[in-house]
Design a protein around this motif. Structure first.
Motif, short mmCIF file in Angstrom:
data_model
loop_
_atom_site.label_atom_id
_atom_site.label_comp_id
_atom_site.label_asym_id
_atom_site.label_seq_id
_atom_site.Cartn_x
_atom_site.Cartn_y
_atom_site.Cartn_z
N ASP A 1 -3.57 0.73 -2.91
CA ASP A 1 -2.92 -0.57 -3.05
C ASP A 1 -2.21 -0.60 -4.40
O ASP A 1 -2.83 -0.41 -5.45
N ARG B 1 0.89 -1.16 0.00
CA ARG B 1 0.00 0.00 0.00
C ARG B 1 0.93 1.21 0.00
O ARG B 1 1.83 1.29 0.83
N PHE C 1 -3.32 7.39 -0.70
CA PHE C 1 -2.89 6.03 -0.38
C PHE C 1 -3.70 5.06 -1.25
O PHE C 1 -4.92 5.19 -1.36
#
Length: 161
Positions: free
Chosen positions: A138, A123, A136
Motif C-alpha cells: 500500500d 496498492r 506489492f
C-alpha cells in the motif's frame, strides 16, 4: 548466513509494520511487459530511483511507471542545483540492490524518500530486492513508514525518439 535481497525487504517491512506481498515475476524486457505479467496498469509499478545529490549523499525518488522524474521539480523540492542518476555500480554500493530490484525497503543505507503524489491511495508493485520478484505494498503505508516527502516530482512519460 547472509540475507537475500528479498529477505532484507521482508525483514524491513515487518520492522516498519508494513504488509507486503512478495510475488515471483518472470523476467520482463520492459516496464510495460512487467505490468502485463503482474496484471496491473504500468502506473501501478513504482520505479525506485536512487538519486545522487551534489554533496555525495543519495535519496530515493518513487515514480509511477507511466511517468518520468522531473529533474527541475525534484531539484526545487530538495533545494539543490544538481541531482543525477548514479552509475549502476554506485547505486548498488549505496543501497545493496542492483538496478531493477531497488527499493527503500531493506536498503543498506536508509536514504530519504521522495514520492510522487500520484502514488497516494494505490496498492503498488515495486522492486523486491532480487531479480524475479516484485513486492506489492500500500503506497500510503509505505510513504508513512518512511516519513516520505510527497509532492509532484514527475512529468508525463515521453518516449525517447
Amino acid at each position: 548466513m547472509t540475507e537475500t535481497g528479498r529477505e532484507r525487504v521482508a525483514a524491513d517491512a515487518r520492522a516498519r509494520g508494513l504488509d507486503i506481498d512478495i510475488v515471483p515475476r518472470p523476467a520482463a524486457d520492459s516496464l510495460e511487459s512487467a505490468a502485463r505479467l503482474l496484471r496491473i496498469d504500468p502506473s501501478g509499478i513504482v520505479k525506485s530511483l536512487v538519486v545522487k545529490r551534489h554533496d555525495g549523499d543519495y535519496l530515493f525518488a518513487l515514480v509511477p511507471g507511466d511517468r518520468q522524474i522531473s529533474w527541475a521539480k525534484l531539484r526545487a523540492l530538495v533545494g539543490v542545483n544538481k541531482l543525477s542518476l548514479p552509475h549502476e555500480d554506485v547505486a548498488l554500493a549505496a543501497t545493496g540492490y542492483s538496478r531493477g530490484t531497488i527499493t527503500p525497503l531493506g536498503s543498506t543505507t536508509p536514504w530519504p524518500v521522495f514520492a510522487d503524489e500520484r502514488l497516494r491511495g494505490n496498492r503498488v508493485a515495486m522492486g523486491a530486492g532480487e531479480h524475479g520478484y516484485s513486492a506489492f505494498v500500500d503506497a500510503d503505508a509505505l510513504i508513512d513508514a518512511y516519513g516520505a516527502t510527497v509532492a509532484d516530482i514527475t512529468d508525463p512519460f515521453k518516449p525517447r525518439a
